[in-house]
Design an enzyme around this catalytic site. Sequence first.
Site, PDB file in Angstrom:
ATOM      1  N   GLY A 144       1.088  -3.420   2.740  1.00 37.81           N
ATOM      2  CA  GLY A 144       1.106  -2.398   2.060  1.00 37.81           C
ATOM      3  C   GLY A 144      -0.583  -2.015   3.387  1.00 37.81           C
ATOM      4  N   TYR A 189      12.579 -11.186 -10.676  1.00 37.71           N
ATOM      5  CA  TYR A 189      11.976 -10.174  -9.450  1.00 37.71           C
ATOM      6  C   TYR A 189      13.439  -9.712  -8.646  1.00 37.71           C
ATOM      7  CZ  TYR A 189      10.541  -9.759  -4.716  1.00 37.71           C
ATOM      8  OH  TYR A 189      10.265  -9.200  -3.449  1.00 37.71           O
ATOM      9  N   THR A 191       0.153   1.956  -2.478  1.00 38.19           N
ATOM     10  CA  THR A 191       0.235   1.954  -3.427  1.00 38.19           C
ATOM     11  C   THR A 191       0.252  -0.102  -2.821  1.00 38.19           C
ATOM     12  OG1 THR A 191       2.029   0.991  -4.870  1.00 38.19           O
ATOM     13  CG2 THR A 191       1.222   3.205  -4.887  1.00 38.19           C
ATOM     14  N   GLY A 192      -0.964  -0.738  -3.641  1.00 35.78           N
ATOM     15  CA  GLY A 192      -1.263  -2.131  -3.412  1.00 35.78           C
ATOM     16  C   GLY A 192      -1.434  -2.584  -1.417  1.00 35.78           C
ATOM     17  N   SER A 193      -2.393  -1.889  -1.332  1.00 32.51           N
ATOM     18  CA  SER A 193      -2.379  -1.679   0.125  1.00 32.51           C
ATOM     19  C   SER A 193      -3.779  -1.626   0.873  1.00 32.51           C
ATOM     20  CB  SER A 193      -2.575  -0.298   0.600  1.00 32.51           C
ATOM     21  OG  SER A 193      -2.923   0.842   0.288  1.00 32.51           O
TER      22      SER A 193
END
Length: 266
Positions: A20, A155, A13-15
């Site tokens: 990523g 965060y 994910t987020g690649s």
Amino acid sequence: MDMQLAGKRALVTGSSAGLGQAIAEALAREGATVVVHGRDEERTRGTADRIRDGDGQAEAAIGDLSTPEGAAAVAEAALSGGTIDILVNNAGAYDQVGWMDATPEIWAETYQSNVLSGVRMIQSLVPHMRETGWGRVIQIGGGLGAQPMAAQPHYNASLAARHNLTVSLARELKGSGITSNTVAPGAILTESVRSLLWRIAPAHGWGDTWEEIERAAAESWVPNDANRFGRPEEIAAAVVFLASPLAGYISGATLRVDGGTIRYVN
């Protein structure tokens, strides 16, 4: 070394860019078919195309994992080509908001992006791993989850949640053939970080050459035993190892790849 990933399918994910992307490319080089995920369709499909241009196998899945609808669409796209054997939960977001400005709404948005996004993917994909009796779930965490700083409290807390759910999931998956681990990067020199350092270096007096800037920035921001920032490919290498059959006896663990930033014995 052959990491024995040929024939495996991985969703990162987020690649579509950054860390990523480096993870997706590394898994593809080892023979895995990689599902590249992102919210920007052009960039996501561009990353998948580059992997294929390099003789790798890649597909694309588009969607916003911070919403149930987006996550469902990504899971459906990823599974359309077959069972996902390796899930790397990398997608997430951070900002520079401090305690007094981080409203409860910002905390909730961060939790959706950084924690629940991964939970949704786990709940969508792990049942299929159970059917095959093999799988790997890897969270991308960070040292701030264990040693938080004053800034970015929301965060920091989201990273701690990622680390915590990794161990809980490992207990849940006992005896299933599926492992659950965390890779915890230190400060990593992505293109966005490099651009930021070049931009702010003059104000901090960090020097004129990249070597000077990186050394000074590392000493000021993230003191570590390597005296530098990490590279995306170094994180990717750790992920590839944990994703491989060679790491079958590792579960519920945190692999810190931070140059020695976090300093405690456990």
